[in-house]
Design a protein around this motif. Structure first.
Motif, short mmCIF file in Angstrom:
data_model
loop_
_atom_site.label_atom_id
_atom_site.label_comp_id
_atom_site.label_asym_id
_atom_site.label_seq_id
_atom_site.Cartn_x
_atom_site.Cartn_y
_atom_site.Cartn_z
N UNK A 91 0.84 15.23 2.99
CA UNK A 91 1.82 14.32 3.57
C UNK A 91 2.36 12.93 3.07
N UNK A 144 3.72 8.00 11.02
CA UNK A 144 2.57 8.94 9.41
C UNK A 144 1.58 8.46 10.21
N UNK A 145 0.78 10.13 10.43
CA UNK A 145 -1.36 9.96 10.78
C UNK A 145 -1.48 10.94 9.79
N UNK A 146 -2.63 10.78 9.41
CA UNK A 146 -3.09 12.19 8.92
C UNK A 146 -3.46 13.24 9.63
N UNK A 201 -1.12 6.04 8.33
CA UNK A 201 -2.21 6.88 7.58
C UNK A 201 -2.98 6.15 6.29
N UNK A 202 -3.32 4.49 6.15
CA UNK A 202 -3.57 4.92 5.23
C UNK A 202 -4.93 4.05 5.84
N UNK A 250 5.82 12.11 3.39
CA UNK A 250 6.55 10.70 4.45
C UNK A 250 6.84 9.73 2.66
N UNK A 298 1.22 -1.59 -0.68
CA UNK A 298 0.21 0.10 -0.31
C UNK A 298 1.41 1.08 -0.01
N UNK A 299 0.29 2.25 -0.43
CA UNK A 299 1.14 3.90 0.07
C UNK A 299 0.86 3.87 1.29
N UNK A 300 2.25 4.49 1.17
CA UNK A 300 1.57 4.86 2.88
C UNK A 300 0.82 5.96 3.40
N UNK A 301 0.53 7.11 2.07
CA UNK A 301 -0.58 8.06 2.76
C UNK A 301 -1.68 7.45 1.49
N UNK A 302 -3.46 7.31 2.22
CA UNK A 302 -3.69 6.98 1.82
C UNK A 302 -5.49 7.80 2.14
N UNK A 303 -6.46 8.18 1.19
CA UNK A 303 -7.78 8.84 1.72
C UNK A 303 -8.51 8.05 2.18
N UNK A 327 3.28 3.48 9.18
CA UNK A 327 2.04 4.59 8.73
C UNK A 327 1.07 3.96 9.53
#
Ligand code: PLP
Lengths: 164, 396
Positions: free
Chosen positions: B20, B345-347, B34-35, B24, A159-164, B32
């Motif tokens: 972000x 990583x968080x959002x 953040x996913x 990141x 997975x990407x590190x950050x996704x919505x 993470x």
């Protein structure tokens, strides 16, 4: 059964090294409760033990030979297969024993340090037991998966590190 | 060549998440939280159905609205799980993820200037999609003190003669809030009174941990004013397959289908084939995943509270949304520092709307070990900065 015990067993099933404090936080229990419940389930043998699943091949230390042996047995009056199965279980080289439906009766898994040693066990210990009619030995060539764990499974997170 | 770019699009900001991601993305050793997608891979029997479809040579277009068998299974599923009656022939459209369904639902109902009411914090695509469809966005801030539920009186206050659509998302991304049948009923009354169309994004419906999910369309009289959106991404861990769907009154479904057929033709067939298998035989797998999410939910909520970040108890989805106000930092600042100093990583909450300022979104779609480690880093971080903050006050 106590709902807390089920939750605890579900959490422990694939990872018994998870700490008591994590378990307590995860299951909304106190650490004392977790300790007591585990102790209780160990005492009554609901929890039968904890093992480490090792890929000896990868450790470069594979002195082990594993064989699956199909055993046919003449069941005994009153006790059926139990007495003989329990007798087979006592040998330390036997790692598991199951009663099977189908063409044979017991499936016995044996580990030894060499083919010779396993063959010796079969011919000198197992086959000659009273009530054992026949054996068929199959040697394991490679282990791909054991106890729900795939050996050499690259569990990469794609997975990407950050996704919505 | 920006002169070629449409002004509305040029002025539209990038999603707050993107910044972000850039930050990141390049770092090593980041844990993470953040996913926004499951950490499970798609259950194997579902993957196999997709692979089998390829082997069998199913590499073609399907009918615009999706495979008949899939629509039939969706219709059965909606009946079985939520007591909804949808005709698979003309009330269901299979889309490229719930994302597409949200877009085409808005596009097929909005006239220029129509108002779309969106409770915040919310999923990042709602506002841009509504704006791109010519709508005017009216947000309503939901509050932690209301467990981030929409209050009917707040809804009523936001309504004007131009109000047309209410976009609801429960269980909610990013807060994890859910609404009970009774609470939804009070929203339904307002929707009926002002003749609103409700777009109900229920993509997290299966990830409900206390009580049963109530579908908005199942409330008395609501089906005819609801576009129900759901999909396979979250419930079956199928984000990459890109299959979602909308269920709506036939006239609206037909209008959505027009846009759908001209923009994407149809959803990918292997995804559709896999989705059929998911609905037929996947409920056991959902149960297993929900069990694990639920364990992690307690772990993360208790852990965040212990770390000094008060966290309201999320009842659905896989997000915790703790307050970081006590740290004195803004959400952006908190997240940037946490990433740089502790590699977690968080959002930032404000990526989901202004009222998300002062919060962060922590996804617990991560392994227990990762969550435990992330929590310990967060705890260290909060403690260190609390000390610093005290020091600052002392100097003043
Ligand atoms: C609330 C919400 N709606 C819709 C989507 C999009 O889902 P899909 O993968 O089906 O497009 C997401 C994904 O993060 C979401 O969180």
């Amino acid at each position: 059964m106590d709902d807390r015990k089920i939750k605890l067993l579900q959490a422990l099933e694939y990872n018994h090294r998870i700490s008591v404090s994590t378990l307590a936080t995860m299951l909304n229990l106190t650490e004392k409760e977790v300790n007591d419940l585990i102790k209780e389930m160990e005492d009554v043998k609901i929890i039968q033990g904890y093992v480490t699943l090792i890929d000896w091949e990868k450790a470069g230390h594979n002195n082990n030979v594993t064989a699956l042996i199909d055993v046919k047995i003449t069941p005994q009056r009153d006790v059926g297969f139990d007495v003989i199965a329990e007798r087979i279980c006592r040998f330390p080289e036997v790692t598991s024993v199951y009663l099977m439906s189908g063409g044979y009766d017991l499936s016995v898994m044996v580990e030894g340090t060499s083919l010779k040693q396993v063959a010796f066990f079969v011919s000198e210990k197992l086959a000659i037991m009273e009530n054992v009619q026949s054996t068929a030995t199959h040697f394991v060539l490679k282990k791909y998966k054991q106890n729900g764990i795939v050996f050499n499974d690259d569990k990469k997170d794609h997975r990407l590190v950050i996704t919505p | 060549m920006t002169r070629f770019v449409n002004k509305k699009i040029a002025q539209m900001p990038y999603s707050g998440i993107r910044k972000f991601f850039d930050l990141a993305g390049g770092m090593k050793g980041v844990i993470s939280l953040g996913v926004g997608e499951p950490d499970f891979i798609t259950p194997w029997h579902i993957c196999e159905a997709g692979i089998y479809s390829l082997e069998k040579g199913y590499t073609n277009y399907t009918s615009n609205c999706g495979l008949e068998e899939l629509r039939r299974e969706i219709s059965r599923y909606l009946l079985r799980r939520y007591g909804l009656h949808y005709d698979y022939v003309n009330e269901i459209v299979v889309t490229v993820g719930a994302s597409e369904a949200i877009d085409i639902a808005l596009r097929c109902v909005l006239e220029p200037g129509d108002e779309v009411i969106i409770p915040e914090p919310c999923f990042v695509s709602y506002k841009p999609c509504a704006a791109m469809a010519g709508g005017v966005v009216k947000t309503i801030a939901t509050r932690e003190s209301d467990s981030f539920k929409l209050r009917p009186e707040d809804l009523e206050k936001a309504i004007t003669p131009r109000s047309k659509v209410l976009l609801l998302c429960y269980p909610n991304n990013p807060t994890g809030a859910v609404m009970t049948e009774k609470e939804l009923q009070s929203i339904a009354e307002v929707a009926a009174k002002y003749d609103l169309l409700v777009i109900a994004d229920e993509i997290y419906s299966e990830l409900t941990y206390e009580g049963e999910h109530v579908s908005f369309a199942s409330l008395p009289g609501m089906k005819e004013r609801t576009v129900l959106i759901n999909g396979f991404s979250k419930s079956f861990a199928m984000t990459g397959w890109r299959i979602g769907y909308a269920a709506a009154p036939a006239e609206i479904a037909a209008a959505m289908l027009k846009i759908h057929q001209y923009t994407v033709m149809c959803a990918p067939i292997m995804g559709q084939m896999a989705a059929i298998e998911a609905l037929k035989n996947g409920e056991g797998e959902i149960k297993k995943m929900v069990l694990l999410y639920n364990q992690r939910r307690s772990l993360i909520v208790n852990g965040l509270n212990r770390a000094g970040l008060p966290c309201f108890e999320p009842k659905g989805a896989f997000y915790a949304f703790p307050s970081i106000k006590a740290t004195g930092m803004s959400s952006q600042e908190f997240c940037e520092k946490l990433l740089k100093e502790e590699k977690v990583a968080v959002v930032p909450g404000d990526a989901f709307g202004e009222c998300g300022e002062g919060y962060i979104r922590c996804s617990y779609a991560a392994s227990t070990e990762q969550i435990v480690e992330a929590l310990s880093r967060i705890e260290k971080f909060v403690e260190r900065h609390a000390k610093r903050q005290r020091a600052v006050y002392a100097v003043r």
